[in-house]
Design a protein around this motif. Sequence first.
Motif, PDB file in Angstrom:
ATOM      1  N   ALA A 127       0.810  -1.262   0.012  1.00  0.00           N
ATOM      2  CA  ALA A 127      -0.096   0.123  -0.009  1.00  0.00           C
ATOM      3  C   ALA A 127       0.881   1.192  -0.100  1.00  0.00           C
ATOM      4  O   ALA A 127       0.370   2.467  -0.583  1.00  0.00           O
ATOM      5  CB  ALA A 127      -0.807   0.111   1.189  1.00  0.00           C
ATOM      6  N   ALA A 128       2.269   1.154   0.414  1.00  0.00           N
ATOM      7  CA  ALA A 128       2.907   2.273   0.626  1.00  0.00           C
ATOM      8  C   ALA A 128       4.096   2.294  -0.498  1.00  0.00           C
ATOM      9  O   ALA A 128       5.040   3.002  -0.529  1.00  0.00           O
ATOM     10  CB  ALA A 128       3.803   2.309   2.000  1.00  0.00           C
ATOM     11  N   ALA A 129       3.778   1.406  -1.617  1.00  0.00           N
ATOM     12  CA  ALA A 129       4.523   1.237  -2.553  1.00  0.00           C
ATOM     13  C   ALA A 129       6.035   0.852  -2.169  1.00  0.00           C
ATOM     14  O   ALA A 129       7.014   1.393  -2.833  1.00  0.00           O
ATOM     15  CB  ALA A 129       4.561   2.747  -3.714  1.00  0.00           C
ATOM     16  N   LEU A 130       6.120  -0.030  -1.296  1.00  0.00           N
ATOM     17  CA  LEU A 130       7.419  -0.383  -0.832  1.00  0.00           C
ATOM     18  C   LEU A 130       7.617  -1.554  -1.186  1.00  0.00           C
ATOM     19  O   LEU A 130       6.901  -2.620  -0.860  1.00  0.00           O
ATOM     20  CB  LEU A 130       7.297  -0.254   0.733  1.00  0.00           C
ATOM     21  CG  LEU A 130       8.779  -0.586   1.376  1.00  0.00           C
ATOM     22  CD1 LEU A 130       9.484   0.850   1.361  1.00  0.00           C
ATOM     23  CD2 LEU A 130       8.585  -0.474   2.889  1.00  0.00           C
ATOM     24  N   PRO A 131       8.630  -2.017  -2.078  1.00  0.00           N
ATOM     25  CA  PRO A 131       8.786  -3.614  -2.728  1.00  0.00           C
ATOM     26  C   PRO A 131       9.011  -4.587  -1.473  1.00  0.00           C
ATOM     27  O   PRO A 131       9.823  -4.309  -0.650  1.00  0.00           O
ATOM     28  CB  PRO A 131      10.046  -3.329  -3.468  1.00  0.00           C
ATOM     29  CG  PRO A 131      10.202  -1.924  -3.725  1.00  0.00           C
ATOM     30  CD  PRO A 131       9.557  -1.125  -2.738  1.00  0.00           C
ATOM     31  N   SER A 132       8.415  -5.662  -1.687  1.00  0.00           N
ATOM     32  CA  SER A 132       8.492  -6.634  -0.473  1.00  0.00           C
ATOM     33  C   SER A 132      10.025  -6.950  -0.357  1.00  0.00           C
ATOM     34  O   SER A 132      10.324  -7.566   0.717  1.00  0.00           O
ATOM     35  CB  SER A 132       7.733  -7.813  -0.922  1.00  0.00           C
ATOM     36  OG  SER A 132       8.023  -8.192  -2.227  1.00  0.00           O
ATOM     37  N   ALA A 133      10.707  -6.865  -1.389  1.00  0.00           N
ATOM     38  CA  ALA A 133      12.122  -7.291  -1.436  1.00  0.00           C
ATOM     39  C   ALA A 133      12.997  -6.354  -0.542  1.00  0.00           C
ATOM     40  O   ALA A 133      14.189  -6.800   0.111  1.00  0.00           O
ATOM     41  CB  ALA A 133      12.941  -7.144  -2.897  1.00  0.00           C
ATOM     42  N   ARG A 149       8.543   5.717   2.683  1.00  0.00           N
ATOM     43  CA  ARG A 149       7.502   4.856   2.380  1.00  0.00           C
ATOM     44  C   ARG A 149       7.539   3.879   3.671  1.00  0.00           C
ATOM     45  O   ARG A 149       6.393   3.438   4.108  1.00  0.00           O
ATOM     46  CB  ARG A 149       8.112   4.136   1.354  1.00  0.00           C
ATOM     47  CG  ARG A 149       7.629   5.067   0.069  1.00  0.00           C
ATOM     48  CD  ARG A 149       7.692   4.304  -1.325  1.00  0.00           C
ATOM     49  NE  ARG A 149       9.091   4.436  -1.626  1.00  0.00           N
ATOM     50  CZ  ARG A 149       9.901   3.836  -2.631  1.00  0.00           C
ATOM     51  NH1 ARG A 149       9.394   2.790  -3.082  1.00  0.00           N
ATOM     52  NH2 ARG A 149      11.142   4.317  -2.701  1.00  0.00           N
ATOM     53  N   VAL A 150       8.621   3.618   4.239  1.00  0.00           N
ATOM     54  CA  VAL A 150       8.493   2.664   5.510  1.00  0.00           C
ATOM     55  C   VAL A 150       7.789   3.352   6.561  1.00  0.00           C
ATOM     56  O   VAL A 150       6.730   2.689   7.143  1.00  0.00           O
ATOM     57  CB  VAL A 150       9.818   2.375   5.979  1.00  0.00           C
ATOM     58  CG1 VAL A 150      10.050   1.640   7.415  1.00  0.00           C
ATOM     59  CG2 VAL A 150      10.529   1.405   5.230  1.00  0.00           C
ATOM     60  N   ALA A 151       7.986   4.638   6.795  1.00  0.00           N
ATOM     61  CA  ALA A 151       7.032   5.466   7.673  1.00  0.00           C
ATOM     62  C   ALA A 151       5.701   5.222   7.429  1.00  0.00           C
ATOM     63  O   ALA A 151       4.919   5.065   8.451  1.00  0.00           O
ATOM     64  CB  ALA A 151       7.702   6.695   7.863  1.00  0.00           C
ATOM     65  N   ILE A 152       5.343   5.439   6.054  1.00  0.00           N
ATOM     66  CA  ILE A 152       3.881   5.343   5.719  1.00  0.00           C
ATOM     67  C   ILE A 152       3.300   3.996   6.355  1.00  0.00           C
ATOM     68  O   ILE A 152       2.398   3.687   6.655  1.00  0.00           O
ATOM     69  CB  ILE A 152       3.760   5.772   4.361  1.00  0.00           C
ATOM     70  CG1 ILE A 152       3.878   7.122   4.218  1.00  0.00           C
ATOM     71  CG2 ILE A 152       2.301   5.463   4.024  1.00  0.00           C
ATOM     72  CD1 ILE A 152       3.819   7.682   2.917  1.00  0.00           C
TER      73      ILE A 152
END
Length: 222
Positions: A127-133, A149-152
């Motif tokens: 949802a925060a456009a943070l790749p699962s990798a 993005r981690v914070a979001i």
Amino acid sequence: MTTADADATTSPGPVVVAEAVAVRQGGRELLREVTLDVRRGRVLVLRGPSGAGKSTLLRCLNGLVWPDAGVVRLDGADLRSLPAPAVRRRVALVSQTPVMLPGTVADNLAYGLASPGPDRLTRAAAAAALPSALLDRDAAELSGGERARVAIARALTRDPEVLLLDEPTAALDADAAATITTTVRALADTGLAVVVATHDDTLAAAIADEVATLPTGGRGAG
């Protein structure tokens, strides 16, 4: 305060309402009588010069700062009458300079969760456009845009009803800022209520359903 582009007849009812909220400290006026509604599925952008109190207002909206005058309501209830942990879960604040905790990105997303299952973390990251990798990467190694993005994503793991973002694109390069812009708009389109304090004209133009301009004269942060 002026509010533009609001359409009360078609947008959902407000989840958070600030009524004539003012904050003073040590004889200084940090925030001057602000009234606004925060609605599900919409992005409210807070504008105003530095010192108008945008950051102070965000902290009032989730109970980190109590107003000296006026009231903040969450689904009609005075914030002061609600348990603080419940308020912070329902109204999540992402600060301008996200703090990364020791450990991996997954550790950061799981922080404070009673049952941080992997699916929950993966959904929040997506949802925060943070790749699962990135979930297994050391958080200390992240770029500024990745930290944002981690914070979001960390806020989203708690399934908030309202997301408050303080200058989310500050100090980011154009590509990282564009990713944040797309992410914020997408989150609102899922039904989340979003409030963004920003000086970024490009961000404001791209995401705003409503714009609230704070009155000048406050001497608070933001």
